[in-house]
Scaffold this motif. Sequence first.
Motif, PDB file in Angstrom:
ATOM      1  N   VAL A  61      39.676  28.465  45.961  1.00 50.91           N
ATOM      2  CA  VAL A  61      40.655  29.443  44.959  1.00 50.91           C
ATOM      3  C   VAL A  61      41.511  29.933  46.752  1.00 50.91           C
ATOM      4  N   ASP A  62      42.644  29.772  46.357  1.00 54.62           N
ATOM      5  CA  ASP A  62      43.794  30.469  47.179  1.00 54.62           C
ATOM      6  C   ASP A  62      42.904  31.648  47.823  1.00 54.62           C
ATOM      7  N   LYS A  63      43.288  31.693  48.816  1.00 58.19           N
ATOM      8  CA  LYS A  63      43.340  33.163  50.381  1.00 58.19           C
ATOM      9  C   LYS A  63      43.422  34.030  48.857  1.00 58.19           C
ATOM     10  N   ASN A  64      44.003  34.541  48.777  1.00 57.27           N
ATOM     11  CA  ASN A  64      44.483  36.241  47.809  1.00 57.27           C
ATOM     12  C   ASN A  64      43.515  36.105  46.810  1.00 57.27           C
ATOM     13  N   ASP A  65      43.693  34.912  45.900  1.00 56.04           N
ATOM     14  CA  ASP A  65      42.784  34.926  44.828  1.00 56.04           C
ATOM     15  C   ASP A  65      41.185  35.087  44.992  1.00 56.04           C
ATOM     16  N   TYR A  66      40.796  34.448  46.705  1.00 56.19           N
ATOM     17  CA  TYR A  66      39.647  34.761  46.422  1.00 56.19           C
ATOM     18  C   TYR A  66      39.244  36.384  46.479  1.00 56.19           C
ATOM     19  N   TYR A  67      40.199  36.471  47.497  1.00 56.05           N
ATOM     20  CA  TYR A  67      40.253  38.916  47.827  1.00 56.05           C
ATOM     21  C   TYR A  67      39.944  39.627  46.722  1.00 56.05           C
ATOM     22  N   TRP A  68      40.513  38.751  45.271  1.00 54.45           N
ATOM     23  CA  TRP A  68      40.448  39.163  43.923  1.00 54.45           C
ATOM     24  C   TRP A  68      39.148  39.483  43.434  1.00 54.45           C
ATOM     25  N   LEU A  69      38.734  38.696  43.681  1.00 55.39           N
ATOM     26  CA  LEU A  69      37.140  37.964  43.100  1.00 55.39           C
ATOM     27  C   LEU A  69      36.283  38.327  43.915  1.00 55.39           C
ATOM     28  N   LEU A  70      36.025  38.842  45.334  1.00 53.10           N
ATOM     29  CA  LEU A  70      35.475  39.759  46.252  1.00 53.10           C
ATOM     30  C   LEU A  70      35.743  41.099  45.455  1.00 53.10           C
ATOM     31  N   PHE A  71      37.209  41.745  45.740  1.00 53.72           N
ATOM     32  CA  PHE A  71      37.884  42.808  44.831  1.00 53.72           C
ATOM     33  C   PHE A  71      37.214  43.111  43.431  1.00 53.72           C
ATOM     34  N   CYS A  72      36.629  42.864  42.395  1.00 54.84           N
ATOM     35  CA  CYS A  72      36.375  42.364  41.099  1.00 54.84           C
ATOM     36  C   CYS A  72      34.900  42.503  41.271  1.00 54.84           C
ATOM     37  N   THR A  73      34.101  41.866  41.926  1.00 54.27           N
ATOM     38  CA  THR A  73      32.730  41.599  42.283  1.00 54.27           C
ATOM     39  C   THR A  73      32.055  42.363  42.982  1.00 54.27           C
ATOM     40  N   PHE A  74      32.871  43.701  44.549  1.00 58.98           N
ATOM     41  CA  PHE A  74      32.394  44.417  44.670  1.00 58.98           C
ATOM     42  C   PHE A  74      32.210  46.014  44.062  1.00 58.98           C
ATOM     43  N   MET A  75      33.492  45.928  43.206  1.00 61.49           N
ATOM     44  CA  MET A  75      34.122  46.951  42.022  1.00 61.49           C
ATOM     45  C   MET A  75      33.070  47.401  41.237  1.00 61.49           C
ATOM     46  N   ALA A  84      34.850  44.249  31.909  1.00 62.18           N
ATOM     47  CA  ALA A  84      35.976  43.787  31.639  1.00 62.18           C
ATOM     48  C   ALA A  84      37.171  43.393  31.905  1.00 62.18           C
ATOM     49  N   VAL A  85      37.393  44.255  33.525  1.00 66.06           N
ATOM     50  CA  VAL A  85      38.533  43.426  33.835  1.00 66.06           C
ATOM     51  C   VAL A  85      38.883  42.418  34.736  1.00 66.06           C
ATOM     52  N   SER A  86      36.838  42.050  35.373  1.00 64.23           N
ATOM     53  CA  SER A  86      36.705  41.443  36.432  1.00 64.23           C
ATOM     54  C   SER A  86      36.422  39.772  35.342  1.00 64.23           C
ATOM     55  N   VAL A  87      35.679  40.233  33.954  1.00 69.66           N
ATOM     56  CA  VAL A  87      36.024  38.949  33.807  1.00 69.66           C
ATOM     57  C   VAL A  87      37.875  37.906  33.315  1.00 69.66           C
ATOM     58  N   LEU A  88      38.453  39.033  32.921  1.00 73.12           N
ATOM     59  CA  LEU A  88      39.429  38.591  32.901  1.00 73.12           C
ATOM     60  C   LEU A  88      39.936  38.085  34.032  1.00 73.12           C
ATOM     61  N   ILE A  89      39.986  38.984  35.183  1.00 77.53           N
ATOM     62  CA  ILE A  89      40.749  37.958  36.656  1.00 77.53           C
ATOM     63  C   ILE A  89      39.792  37.128  37.150  1.00 77.53           C
ATOM     64  N   GLY A  90      38.544  36.805  37.046  1.00 76.08           N
ATOM     65  CA  GLY A  90      38.009  35.630  37.233  1.00 76.08           C
ATOM     66  C   GLY A  90      38.117  34.460  36.401  1.00 76.08           C
ATOM     67  N   LEU A  91      38.291  34.675  35.114  1.00 78.02           N
ATOM     68  CA  LEU A  91      38.410  33.703  34.093  1.00 78.02           C
ATOM     69  C   LEU A  91      39.672  33.229  34.731  1.00 78.02           C
ATOM     70  N   SER A  92      40.925  34.223  34.576  1.00 73.16           N
ATOM     71  CA  SER A  92      42.007  33.936  35.265  1.00 73.16           C
ATOM     72  C   SER A  92      42.092  32.591  36.360  1.00 73.16           C
ATOM     73  N   ILE A  93      41.658  33.361  37.627  1.00 76.79           N
ATOM     74  CA  ILE A  93      41.814  32.754  38.441  1.00 76.79           C
ATOM     75  C   ILE A  93      40.963  31.266  38.519  1.00 76.79           C
ATOM     76  N   ILE A  94      39.637  31.767  37.713  1.00 78.94           N
ATOM     77  CA  ILE A  94      38.700  30.390  38.140  1.00 78.94           C
ATOM     78  C   ILE A  94      39.730  29.172  37.214  1.00 78.94           C
TER      79      ILE A  94
END
Length: 143
Positions: A43-57, A99-109
Amino acid sequence: MRKFVRSLGNATNGIKHLLRERNFRIQLVIGAVILSLGALIQVDKNDYYWLLFCTFMVLLLEGINTLIEKLADILRPYYDERVRVLKDTAASVVLLGSAVSVLIGLSIILQTIFGSHFAVGLLFGIIILVVFFSLGLFGGGRE
């Protein structure tokens, strides 16, 4: 410097306590799978940062939830309706963050794998969340 090192040791002990919590371990494994998948599909670097942020959130919210539950158990070791509301509310914060993390993660993946519009991932995420929220409303939370 000695106090700082001692603080790091205390924080490490806290992480050990969190790792004994079933929900924390489940969320940690799910987060590791998502982050691994994100790296695998590049995934794009910025998208990966979002996945990382959501995971740790989600992990941070679960840690706060655990803290609230343990503190409530110490203050009121017997059943108290106010404590139940407190614990349920703390758990709902984790659920909303997840729930927010699922939405963001599915959108990215899904966007990365299929080249689809991000809204497709949001739609799938909303469907999944409605199913899980429905399970909770109509069958969960009762003892």
